[in-house]
Design a protein around this motif. Structure first.
Motif, mmCIF file in Angstrom:
data_model
loop_
_atom_site.group_PDB
_atom_site.id
_atom_site.type_symbol
_atom_site.label_atom_id
_atom_site.label_comp_id
_atom_site.label_asym_id
_atom_site.label_seq_id
_atom_site.Cartn_x
_atom_site.Cartn_y
_atom_site.Cartn_z
ATOM 1 N N LYS A 182 0.828 -1.204 0.000
ATOM 2 C CA LYS A 182 0.000 0.000 0.000
ATOM 3 C C LYS A 182 0.863 1.254 0.000
ATOM 4 O O LYS A 182 0.646 2.185 -0.789
ATOM 5 N N LEU A 183 1.862 1.270 0.878
ATOM 6 C CA LEU A 183 2.747 2.428 0.981
ATOM 7 C C LEU A 183 3.579 2.572 -0.289
ATOM 8 O O LEU A 183 3.786 3.688 -0.792
ATOM 9 N N SER A 184 4.035 1.449 -0.810
ATOM 10 C CA SER A 184 4.805 1.477 -2.040
ATOM 11 C C SER A 184 3.965 2.053 -3.189
ATOM 12 O O SER A 184 4.451 2.844 -4.005
ATOM 13 N N GLY A 185 2.688 1.684 -3.200
ATOM 14 C CA GLY A 185 1.783 2.200 -4.219
ATOM 15 C C GLY A 185 1.558 3.696 -4.089
ATOM 16 O O GLY A 185 1.454 4.410 -5.097
ATOM 17 N N GLN A 186 1.506 4.171 -2.851
ATOM 18 C CA GLN A 186 1.321 5.607 -2.629
ATOM 19 C C GLN A 186 2.535 6.394 -3.112
ATOM 20 O O GLN A 186 2.388 7.478 -3.693
ATOM 21 N N LEU A 187 3.723 5.864 -2.867
ATOM 22 C CA LEU A 187 4.939 6.521 -3.346
ATOM 23 C C LEU A 187 4.917 6.608 -4.878
ATOM 24 O O LEU A 187 5.222 7.655 -5.455
ATOM 25 N N GLN A 188 4.544 5.508 -5.496
ATOM 26 C CA GLN A 188 4.498 5.462 -6.956
ATOM 27 C C GLN A 188 3.465 6.435 -7.511
ATOM 28 O O GLN A 188 3.716 7.145 -8.500
ATOM 29 N N ALA A 189 2.311 6.488 -6.848
ATOM 30 C CA ALA A 189 1.243 7.383 -7.301
ATOM 31 C C ALA A 189 1.652 8.850 -7.219
ATOM 32 O O ALA A 189 1.212 9.674 -8.031
ATOM 33 N N MET A 190 2.498 9.178 -6.244
ATOM 34 C CA MET A 190 2.955 10.556 -6.080
ATOM 35 C C MET A 190 4.203 10.853 -6.902
ATOM 36 O O MET A 190 4.727 11.966 -6.864
ATOM 37 N N GLY A 191 4.698 9.856 -7.614
ATOM 38 C CA GLY A 191 5.880 10.071 -8.442
ATOM 39 C C GLY A 191 7.165 10.147 -7.645
ATOM 40 O O GLY A 191 8.164 10.723 -8.109
ATOM 41 N N ILE A 192 7.172 9.572 -6.450
ATOM 42 C CA ILE A 192 8.357 9.596 -5.585
ATOM 43 C C ILE A 192 9.245 8.402 -5.903
ATOM 44 O O ILE A 192 8.814 7.245 -5.829
ATOM 45 N N GLU A 193 10.478 8.662 -6.279
ATOM 46 C CA GLU A 193 11.424 7.605 -6.599
ATOM 47 C C GLU A 193 11.881 6.915 -5.310
ATOM 48 O O GLU A 193 12.239 7.578 -4.331
ATOM 49 N N HIS A 194 11.879 5.589 -5.315
ATOM 50 C CA HIS A 194 12.250 4.807 -4.131
ATOM 51 C C HIS A 194 13.497 3.996 -4.443
ATOM 52 O O HIS A 194 13.482 3.111 -5.294
ATOM 53 N N ARG A 195 14.602 4.309 -3.741
ATOM 54 C CA ARG A 195 15.854 3.582 -3.917
ATOM 55 C C ARG A 195 16.166 2.829 -2.639
ATOM 56 O O ARG A 195 16.258 3.436 -1.559
ATOM 57 N N SER A 196 16.322 1.532 -2.722
ATOM 58 C CA SER A 196 16.580 0.710 -1.539
ATOM 59 C C SER A 196 18.032 0.244 -1.558
ATOM 60 O O SER A 196 18.347 -0.866 -1.983
ATOM 61 N N GLU A 197 18.929 1.103 -1.113
ATOM 62 C CA GLU A 197 20.357 0.780 -1.045
ATOM 63 C C GLU A 197 21.070 1.734 -0.091
ATOM 64 O O GLU A 197 20.580 2.842 0.180
ATOM 65 N N PRO A 198 22.201 1.312 0.452
ATOM 66 C CA PRO A 198 22.890 2.131 1.459
ATOM 67 C C PRO A 198 23.512 3.406 0.879
ATOM 68 O O PRO A 198 23.877 3.463 -0.296
#
Length: 306
Positions: A182-198
């Motif tokens: 759900k949260l991942s979908g909200q980020l995508q809907a808002m056009g927020i880029e999500h990077r999962s790395e240090p």
């Protein structure tokens, strides 16, 4: 027993200093015990305070506050408090160095500490180009590219909150903590880029961020950011030892009018109190607590948290 202070203030941050100034102006005998490692020590800039349109650092506020308090006779002692107990009508406050302080009243202004990774370049940027509180500093991102340095749900929620001010946001999930669909979908809907790395380091000059370098070697060029890792330390252990009631999130509960806790003659103010976490509120809390501490020393009954 030696000196018995009218009030011992545990914590020399913004709330503690403001209370000390007010009590000093009542000619009360006051001692501020400060470990010198609170949130305000790290912040390089508070930007939403009346009278400081260009911002003011926590260090400068603390220095000015201490000087102002000392002019009224308030005393200061560097150190950490181990425990405090009520004995023979006085609070006996034990310090880490073995010293003991006695006081008629206690004010707990012990604050909170933000959980932050040890990233090169992060601390010089706090309050200048990297922020913690969206209510305080979301405005600083207005229509600019921004980065959220965070972890999991807390970082994702911060990114969504900041989308009120800017639509160009990169959320770097530094600890690769999972977030739900759900949260991942909200980020995508808002056009927020999500990077999962240090993150490897932050490139900055005099506190001004220019880029974030990832462990992979990639660099993200950005001038503004927020941190949101969750798990902040609420410094309410001493309050708990005294029998003070805490909120489920470990913040101290106080009477909204007087700032007294459920324990008679024990007050609390500032970020350690539930729902504070604003410098202006910390100042107000400190003054309010000091006024009622003074009233109690005059023998006036003071409402406390039930």
């Amino acid at each position: 027993m030696g000196i018995v202070y009218d009030c011992a203030i545990i914590g020399g941050g913004i709330a503690g200093l403001q209370a000390a100034i007010q009590l000093g102006r009542y000619n009360r005998r006051v001692l501020v015990i400060d470990a010198g490692d609170g949130r305000s020590v790290q912040c390089r800039g508070y930007n939403n305070l009346l009278g400081w349109p260009e911002g003011v650092s926590g260090a400068e506020l603390r220095q000015r506050g201490r000087q102002q308090a000392e002019k009224t006779g308030v005393q200061f002692r560097q150190g950490k408090v181990e425990d405090a107990v009520l004995a023979e009508g006085r609070f006996r406050v034990g310090l880490e160095d073995g010293q003991t302080v006695y006081a008629k009243r206690l004010l707990l202004a012990t604050g909170i500490v933000d959980r932050m990774p040890d990233l090169p370049g992060l601390l010089p940027c706090l309050g200048r180009s990297i922020y913690v509180c969206p209510d305080c500093d979301g405005y600083e991102l207005m229509d600019q590219k921004a980065v959220v340095l965070g972890a999991g749900k807390v970082g994702a929620q911060m990114a969504l909150t900041l989308s009120y001010w800017t639509k160009d946001i990169v959320f770097i999930n530094h600890e690769s903590t999972p977030i739900d669909e759900k949260l991942s979908g909200q980020l995508q809907a808002m056009g927020i880029e999500h990077r999962s790395e240090p993150i490897a380091r932050l490139v900055e000059s005099d506190g001004h961020l220019s880029e974030v370098t990832l462990k992979s070697g990639e660099s993200i060029h950005v001038r503004k950011g927020f941190v949101a890792f969750g798990g902040n330390e609420v410094r309410s252990e001493l309050a708990a030892k005294l029998g003070v009631k805490l909120h489920e999130n470990k913040h101290v509960l106080v009477d909204p009018r007087t700032k007294m806790t459920n324990v008679e003659f024990v007050w609390s103010a500032g970020d350690v109190v539930a729902h504070s976490e604003q410098v202006a509120i910390a100042m107000g809390d400190g003054v309010q607590a000091a006024i009622w501490i003074h009233k109690s020393l005059l023998g006036i009954a003071v409402p406390r948290h039930k």
